[in-house]
Design an enzyme around this catalytic site. Structure first.
Site, PDB file in Angstrom:
ATOM      1  N   ARG A 177       0.844  -1.198   0.000  1.00  0.00           N
ATOM      2  CA  ARG A 177       0.000   0.000   0.000  1.00  0.00           C
ATOM      3  C   ARG A 177       0.881   1.251   0.000  1.00  0.00           C
ATOM      4  NH1 ARG A 177      -4.648   0.105   4.299  1.00  0.00           N
ATOM      5  NH2 ARG A 177      -5.351   1.800   2.932  1.00  0.00           N
ATOM      6  N   CYS A 232      -1.297   5.671   9.335  1.00  0.00           N
ATOM      7  CA  CYS A 232      -1.611   4.391   8.690  1.00  0.00           C
ATOM      8  C   CYS A 232      -2.738   4.644   7.714  1.00  0.00           C
ATOM      9  CB  CYS A 232      -1.960   3.331   9.731  1.00  0.00           C
ATOM     10  SG  CYS A 232      -3.383   3.761  10.761  1.00  0.00           S
TER      11      CYS A 232
END
Length: 277
Positions: A177, A232
């Site tokens: 990611r 995050c």
């Protein structure tokens, strides 16, 4: 001030001692797994209260604020009292995923001024390995607590501060990611320019325990120097990173909006690939 972590063996001893009460919070949640309440009913530590990530540990999601914005302190206080927390209580939070969800409750309660909060190292699996009892079904509602929460006891940054961070900005998501190879939920793939990839999962052993303080310190020192901030996807697993840093003796700021807020703002630049820039 409590330690960040408590072992299953130490928790068993503490509960058996009959001393001051320990409030147990079951925070089982994972992205794509909405069945936390059922997991709790299937088996939990006796006396634990189920805590809902979406409604109790976060405000409603929005593109402007992200998928798990911080709740208002008044809302968090109402929830904490419903969990039975009283002023001065010790609180232990746990899940079954290495603390990935429970750390959100740890961080929020520390942010709100609760001094004695620990994460059960290894979570429910560690409790069972240590011979701890697990029971199924509902628990009686706890007696209402009286805890008074005050915000601002853990460092927080916003998107502007993340954009200009002078120090070490850690991206706690999985490496694919960060690199922008996949993005399963947020509108743009990649990372905040200047951030360093530091996947949260690497804070843990294969058995789901936190690595030792020395191992964690060595890991984080290898990323660079300066003040540390963490983000995050939505501010949940970043709390786990902050906890791991705290266990290693390193203070870190949390960017609660994280990638879910940043990637929804078209004015914010996005970097891809394995390098920070």
């Amino acid at each position: 001030m409590s330690a960040v972590l408590i072992s299953a063996e130490d928790l068993r001893e503490r509960l058996a001692s009959g001393g001051s009460p320990v409030r147990l919070l079951d925070v089982r949640w994972a992205l794509g797994d909405p069945d936390g309440p059922q997991h709790y009913l299937d088996g939990h530590i006796p006396g634990a209260v189920f805590v809902d990530m979406e409604t109790e540990l976060a405000a409603p999601a929005s593109p402007a604020k992200g998928r798990h914005p911080m709740p208002e302190v008044a809302h968090l206080q109402k929830c904490a009292r419903s969990w039975g927390i009283r002023g001065g209580d010790a609180v232990v939070v746990y899940d079954a995923t290495g603390g990935m969800a429970a750390a959100r409750a740890w961080w929020l309660l520390k942010w709100a001024g609760v001094q004695d909060v620990s994460i059960l190292d290894g979570g429910l699996p560690a409790w069972e390995r240590a011979g701890g009892k697990v029971i199924a079904g509902e628990e009686p509602d706890p007696e209402a607590g009286d805890v008074v929460l005050t915000p601002g006891n853990m460092p927080v940054i916003d998107a502007d501060a993340a954009a200009g961070w002078q120090g070490l900005l850690l991206d706690a998501r999985a490496g694919e990611r960060y690199r922008g190879e996949v993005e399963p939920i947020d509108p743009r793939a990649g990372h905040i320019p200047g951030a360093v990839s530091a996947p949260t999962a690497e804070n843990l052993t294969a058995d789901g325990y936190f690595k030792t303080a020395d191992e964690l310190r060595s890991r984080f020192e290898g990323f660079g120097t300066g003040p540390v901030a963490v983000y995050c996807g939505s501010g949940v697993t970043a709390a786990h990173q902050v906890a791991a840093l705290a266990a290693a003796g390193i203070e870190a700021s949390l960017y609660p909006g994280s990638w879910s807020q940043w990637s929804n703002d078209p004015k914010r630049p996005v970097a891809t690939g394995s390098e920070p820039a």
